[in-house]
Write a protein that holds these residues in place. Structure first.
Motif, PDB file in Angstrom:
ATOM      1  N   ARG A   1       0.830  -1.211   0.000  1.00 21.50           N
ATOM      2  CA  ARG A   1       0.000   0.000   0.000  1.00 21.50           C
ATOM      3  C   ARG A   1       0.865   1.262   0.000  1.00 21.50           C
ATOM      4  NH1 ARG A   1      -5.174   0.388   1.228  1.00 21.50           N
ATOM      5  NH2 ARG A   1      -4.862   2.142   2.639  1.00 21.50           N
ATOM      6  N   GLU A   2       1.882   1.285   0.862  1.00 17.83           N
ATOM      7  CA  GLU A   2       2.757   2.456   0.913  1.00 17.83           C
ATOM      8  C   GLU A   2       3.501   2.640  -0.402  1.00 17.83           C
ATOM      9  OE1 GLU A   2       6.481   4.345   3.473  1.00 17.83           O
ATOM     10  OE2 GLU A   2       5.557   2.475   4.141  1.00 17.83           O
ATOM     11  N   PHE A   3       4.010   1.554  -0.952  1.00 18.10           N
ATOM     12  CA  PHE A   3       4.757   1.639  -2.204  1.00 18.10           C
ATOM     13  C   PHE A   3       3.892   2.211  -3.324  1.00 18.10           C
ATOM     14  CE2 PHE A   3       6.049  -0.015  -6.301  1.00 18.10           C
ATOM     15  CZ  PHE A   3       7.365   0.419  -6.350  1.00 18.10           C
ATOM     16  N   PHE A   4       2.719   1.654  -3.533  1.00 25.28           N
ATOM     17  CA  PHE A   4       1.882   2.104  -4.641  1.00 25.28           C
ATOM     18  C   PHE A   4       1.264   3.478  -4.388  1.00 25.28           C
ATOM     19  CE2 PHE A   4       1.899  -2.477  -5.708  1.00 25.28           C
ATOM     20  CZ  PHE A   4       2.447  -2.343  -6.981  1.00 25.28           C
TER      21      PHE A   4
ATOM     22  N   HIS B   1       8.359  -6.493 -11.424  1.00 26.16           N
ATOM     23  CA  HIS B   1       9.197  -5.305 -11.449  1.00 26.16           C
ATOM     24  C   HIS B   1       9.504  -4.703 -10.075  1.00 26.16           C
ATOM     25  CE1 HIS B   1       7.978  -5.560 -15.613  1.00 26.16           C
ATOM     26  NE2 HIS B   1       8.914  -4.680 -15.911  1.00 26.16           N
ATOM     27  N   PHE B   2       8.594  -4.858  -9.132  1.00 24.86           N
ATOM     28  CA  PHE B   2       8.746  -4.179  -7.848  1.00 24.86           C
ATOM     29  C   PHE B   2       8.993  -5.126  -6.683  1.00 24.86           C
ATOM     30  CE2 PHE B   2       5.380  -1.486 -10.077  1.00 24.86           C
ATOM     31  CZ  PHE B   2       6.320  -0.726 -10.740  1.00 24.86           C
ATOM     32  N   TYR B   3       9.314  -6.366  -6.961  1.00 23.53           N
ATOM     33  CA  TYR B   3       9.471  -7.366  -5.912  1.00 23.53           C
ATOM     34  C   TYR B   3      10.489  -6.946  -4.859  1.00 23.53           C
ATOM     35  CZ  TYR B   3      10.588 -11.700  -3.513  1.00 23.53           C
ATOM     36  OH  TYR B   3      10.813 -12.641  -2.545  1.00 23.53           O
ATOM     37  N   ASP B   4      11.687  -6.540  -5.283  1.00 21.77           N
ATOM     38  CA  ASP B   4      12.748  -6.178  -4.334  1.00 21.77           C
ATOM     39  C   ASP B   4      12.350  -4.994  -3.461  1.00 21.77           C
ATOM     40  OD1 ASP B   4      14.404  -8.216  -5.214  1.00 21.77           O
ATOM     41  OD2 ASP B   4      15.407  -6.942  -6.702  1.00 21.77           O
ATOM     42  N   ALA B   5      11.696  -4.012  -4.058  1.00 25.68           N
ATOM     43  CA  ALA B   5      11.278  -2.838  -3.291  1.00 25.68           C
ATOM     44  C   ALA B   5      10.235  -3.222  -2.236  1.00 25.68           C
ATOM     45  CB  ALA B   5      10.704  -1.785  -4.229  1.00 25.68           C
ATOM     46  N   ILE B   6       9.249  -3.993  -2.643  1.00 26.22           N
ATOM     47  CA  ILE B   6       8.205  -4.401  -1.699  1.00 26.22           C
ATOM     48  C   ILE B   6       8.780  -5.327  -0.631  1.00 26.22           C
ATOM     49  CG2 ILE B   6       6.039  -5.692  -1.513  1.00 26.22           C
ATOM     50  CD1 ILE B   6       5.332  -4.510  -4.304  1.00 26.22           C
ATOM     51  N   TYR B   7       9.708  -6.185  -1.006  1.00 34.04           N
ATOM     52  CA  TYR B   7      10.385  -7.057  -0.034  1.00 34.04           C
ATOM     53  C   TYR B   7      11.102  -6.218   1.023  1.00 34.04           C
ATOM     54  CZ  TYR B   7      13.886 -10.221   1.898  1.00 34.04           C
ATOM     55  OH  TYR B   7      14.688 -10.920   2.753  1.00 34.04           O
ATOM     56  N   ASP B   8      11.859  -5.206   0.575  1.00 35.70           N
ATOM     57  CA  ASP B   8      12.565  -4.345   1.523  1.00 35.70           C
ATOM     58  C   ASP B   8      11.590  -3.626   2.453  1.00 35.70           C
ATOM     59  OD1 ASP B   8      15.298  -4.770   0.972  1.00 35.70           O
ATOM     60  OD2 ASP B   8      15.187  -3.467  -0.796  1.00 35.70           O
TER      61      ASP B   8
ATOM     62  N   GLN C   1      16.489  -0.185   9.498  1.00 33.44           N
ATOM     63  CA  GLN C   1      16.850   1.064   8.842  1.00 33.44           C
ATOM     64  C   GLN C   1      17.436   0.820   7.457  1.00 33.44           C
ATOM     65  OE1 GLN C   1      14.888   3.111  10.392  1.00 33.44           O
ATOM     66  NE2 GLN C   1      16.412   4.666   9.979  1.00 33.44           N
ATOM     67  N   TYR C   2      18.245  -0.204   7.324  1.00 32.74           N
ATOM     68  CA  TYR C   2      18.838  -0.549   6.026  1.00 32.74           C
ATOM     69  C   TYR C   2      17.736  -0.852   5.009  1.00 32.74           C
ATOM     70  CZ  TYR C   2      21.043  -3.407   2.445  1.00 32.74           C
ATOM     71  OH  TYR C   2      21.439  -3.935   1.238  1.00 32.74           O
ATOM     72  N   HIS C   3      16.817  -1.738   5.367  1.00 32.06           N
ATOM     73  CA  HIS C   3      15.767  -2.129   4.425  1.00 32.06           C
ATOM     74  C   HIS C   3      14.785  -0.989   4.155  1.00 32.06           C
ATOM     75  CE1 HIS C   3      16.751  -6.322   3.743  1.00 32.06           C
ATOM     76  NE2 HIS C   3      17.044  -6.433   5.033  1.00 32.06           N
ATOM     77  N   LEU C   4      14.454  -0.208   5.183  1.00 37.05           N
ATOM     78  CA  LEU C   4      13.526   0.897   4.972  1.00 37.05           C
ATOM     79  C   LEU C   4      14.142   2.011   4.123  1.00 37.05           C
ATOM     80  CD1 LEU C   4      11.739   1.074   8.439  1.00 37.05           C
ATOM     81  CD2 LEU C   4      10.812   0.245   6.255  1.00 37.05           C
ATOM     82  N   SER C   5      15.428   2.231   4.238  1.00 37.40           N
ATOM     83  CA  SER C   5      16.063   3.244   3.382  1.00 37.40           C
ATOM     84  C   SER C   5      16.101   2.759   1.929  1.00 37.40           C
ATOM     85  CB  SER C   5      17.456   3.597   3.881  1.00 37.40           C
ATOM     86  OG  SER C   5      18.331   2.505   3.763  1.00 37.40           O
ATOM     87  N   ARG C   6      16.336   1.467   1.714  1.00 37.09           N
ATOM     88  CA  ARG C   6      16.274   0.910   0.353  1.00 37.09           C
ATOM     89  C   ARG C   6      14.847   1.010  -0.196  1.00 37.09           C
ATOM     90  NH1 ARG C   6      19.730  -3.213  -1.807  1.00 37.09           N
ATOM     91  NH2 ARG C   6      17.800  -4.324  -2.297  1.00 37.09           N
ATOM     92  N   PHE C   7      13.870   0.767   0.665  1.00 35.69           N
ATOM     93  CA  PHE C   7      12.467   0.838   0.268  1.00 35.69           C
ATOM     94  C   PHE C   7      12.111   2.256  -0.173  1.00 35.69           C
ATOM     95  CE2 PHE C   7       7.931   1.254   1.858  1.00 35.69           C
ATOM     96  CZ  PHE C   7       7.359   0.527   0.838  1.00 35.69           C
ATOM     97  N   ARG C   8      12.480   3.238   0.602  1.00 34.41           N
ATOM     98  CA  ARG C   8      12.159   4.631   0.265  1.00 34.41           C
ATOM     99  C   ARG C   8      12.911   5.094  -0.987  1.00 34.41           C
ATOM    100  NH1 ARG C   8      11.623   4.384   5.764  1.00 34.41           N
ATOM    101  NH2 ARG C   8       9.463   4.723   6.396  1.00 34.41           N
ATOM    102  N   ALA C   9      14.129   4.622  -1.161  1.00 34.35           N
ATOM    103  CA  ALA C   9      14.871   4.948  -2.385  1.00 34.35           C
ATOM    104  C   ALA C   9      14.187   4.334  -3.607  1.00 34.35           C
ATOM    105  CB  ALA C   9      16.309   4.452  -2.274  1.00 34.35           C
ATOM    106  N   ALA C  10      13.695   3.109  -3.479  1.00 39.88           N
ATOM    107  CA  ALA C  10      12.987   2.459  -4.582  1.00 39.88           C
ATOM    108  C   ALA C  10      11.680   3.184  -4.900  1.00 39.88           C
ATOM    109  CB  ALA C  10      12.716   0.995  -4.251  1.00 39.88           C
ATOM    110  N   ILE C  11      10.991   3.667  -3.880  1.00 38.76           N
ATOM    111  CA  ILE C  11       9.770   4.438  -4.112  1.00 38.76           C
ATOM    112  C   ILE C  11      10.093   5.663  -4.961  1.00 38.76           C
ATOM    113  CG2 ILE C  11       8.069   5.953  -3.010  1.00 38.76           C
ATOM    114  CD1 ILE C  11       7.912   3.911  -0.730  1.00 38.76           C
ATOM    115  N   GLY C  12      11.149   6.376  -4.616  1.00 45.91           N
ATOM    116  CA  GLY C  12      11.551   7.546  -5.391  1.00 45.91           C
ATOM    117  C   GLY C  12      11.949   7.191  -6.817  1.00 45.91           C
ATOM    118  N   LYS C  13      12.678   6.111  -6.968  1.00 48.85           N
ATOM    119  CA  LYS C  13      13.114   5.667  -8.299  1.00 48.85           C
ATOM    120  C   LYS C  13      11.915   5.338  -9.180  1.00 48.85           C
ATOM    121  CE  LYS C  13      15.208   1.606 -10.409  1.00 48.85           C
ATOM    122  NZ  LYS C  13      15.873   0.329 -10.125  1.00 48.85           N
ATOM    123  N   TYR C  14      11.010   4.542  -8.662  1.00 53.12           N
ATOM    124  CA  TYR C  14       9.863   4.121  -9.470  1.00 53.12           C
ATOM    125  C   TYR C  14       8.835   5.238  -9.633  1.00 53.12           C
ATOM    126  CZ  TYR C  14      11.823  -0.530  -9.471  1.00 53.12           C
ATOM    127  OH  TYR C  14      12.652  -1.606  -9.655  1.00 53.12           O
TER     128      TYR C  14
END
Length: 179
Positions: free
Chosen positions: A11-14, A124-131, A152-165
Motif C-alpha cells: 500500500r505504501e509503495f503504490f 518489477h517491484f518485488y525487491d522494493a516491496i520485499y525491503d 533502517q537498512y531495508h527501509l532506506s532501500r524501500f524509500r529509495a525504490a519508491i523515489g526511483k519508481y
C-alpha cells in the motif's frame, strides 16, 4: 504479522510511487452530473490519484479548485478539479449526455483487505516491496526478530525504490521527457 507487513508495504509503495497506473473508460458523460467517483476501482484496489481527464480524447485542463462565480451553461466540460484524491468534478457541468466520452488516467493502491496484486508487483517491484515488508518487520519493538539496524537498512532501500519508481512512473516507464 508477515502478511500484514507485506500488505502495508504494498500500500505504501503504490500510494507513494503511483506506479500502478490504469485508464478508466471511456465512460458515459451524464447531463448535470456533478461528481464522478473513481473508487473503488475493483475488488482489490482504490484510486489514489487522478492524473488527467479527457473528453472525447481531448484533455480537460485541471483546476486547483472550483472557480468562483456561477457555473456557465455548456454543452460539454472544458476543465476538471478534484474534491478529493478520487473524486472528479467537471467544470462546467455538461447539459447533454454523451456515451463513451470521458476517460480517466489514474493510479491505484491495493485495499487493506487485498488478496491480489498486479503482476507488475512481482515482476518489477518485488525487491522494493520485499525491503518494505522486511523493514517493517525488523522495526517492530520487543519481538524475537527485532533488529533496528537492519530495519533502517531495508527501509532506506524501500524509500529509495519508491523515489526511483515514482520518477519512472511519471514518464509511464517510457523514458520520455515529462515537460
Amino acid at each position: 504479522v508477515r502478511k500484514r507487513a507485506l500488505i502495508l508495504a504494498c500500500r505504501e509503495f503504490f500510494e507513494q510511487s503511483a506506479a500502478w497506473r490504469v485508464t478508466i473508460g471511456p465512460k458515459r458523460l451524464v447531463a448535470n452530473k456533478k461528481r464522478y467517483y473513481m473508487s473503488p476501482y475493483d475488488a482489490y484496489a482504490n484510486v489514489v490519484r487522478v492524473f488527467s481527464v479527457e473528453y472525447k480524447g481531448v484533455p480537460l485542463r485541471p483546476l486547483t479548485r472550483r472557480p468562483a462565480g456561477t457555473e456557465p451553461d455548456a454543452a460539454h466540460p472544458t476543465h476538471y478539479y478534484l474534491e478529493s484524491p478520487d473524486e472528479v468534478r467537471l467544470w462546467p457541468q455538461s447539459a447533454t449526455t454523451v456515451d463513451a466520452a470521458l476517460t480517466f488516467h489514474v493510479a491505484l493502491m491495493p485495499k487493506q483487505t487485498v488478496t491480489h496484486l498486479p503482476r507488475i508487483a512481482a515482476t518489477h517491484f518485488y525487491d522494493a516491496i520485499y525491503d518494505g515488508a522486511v523493514g517493517r518487520l525488523f522495526s517492530q519493538p520487543a519481538k524475537p526478530y527485532s533488529d533496528p539496524v537492519r530495519a533502517q537498512y531495508h527501509l532506506s532501500r524501500f524509500r529509495a525504490a519508491i523515489g526511483k519508481y515514482a520518477g519512472q512512473a511519471k514518464t509511464n516507464f517510457s523514458g520520455a521527457p515529462t515537460w
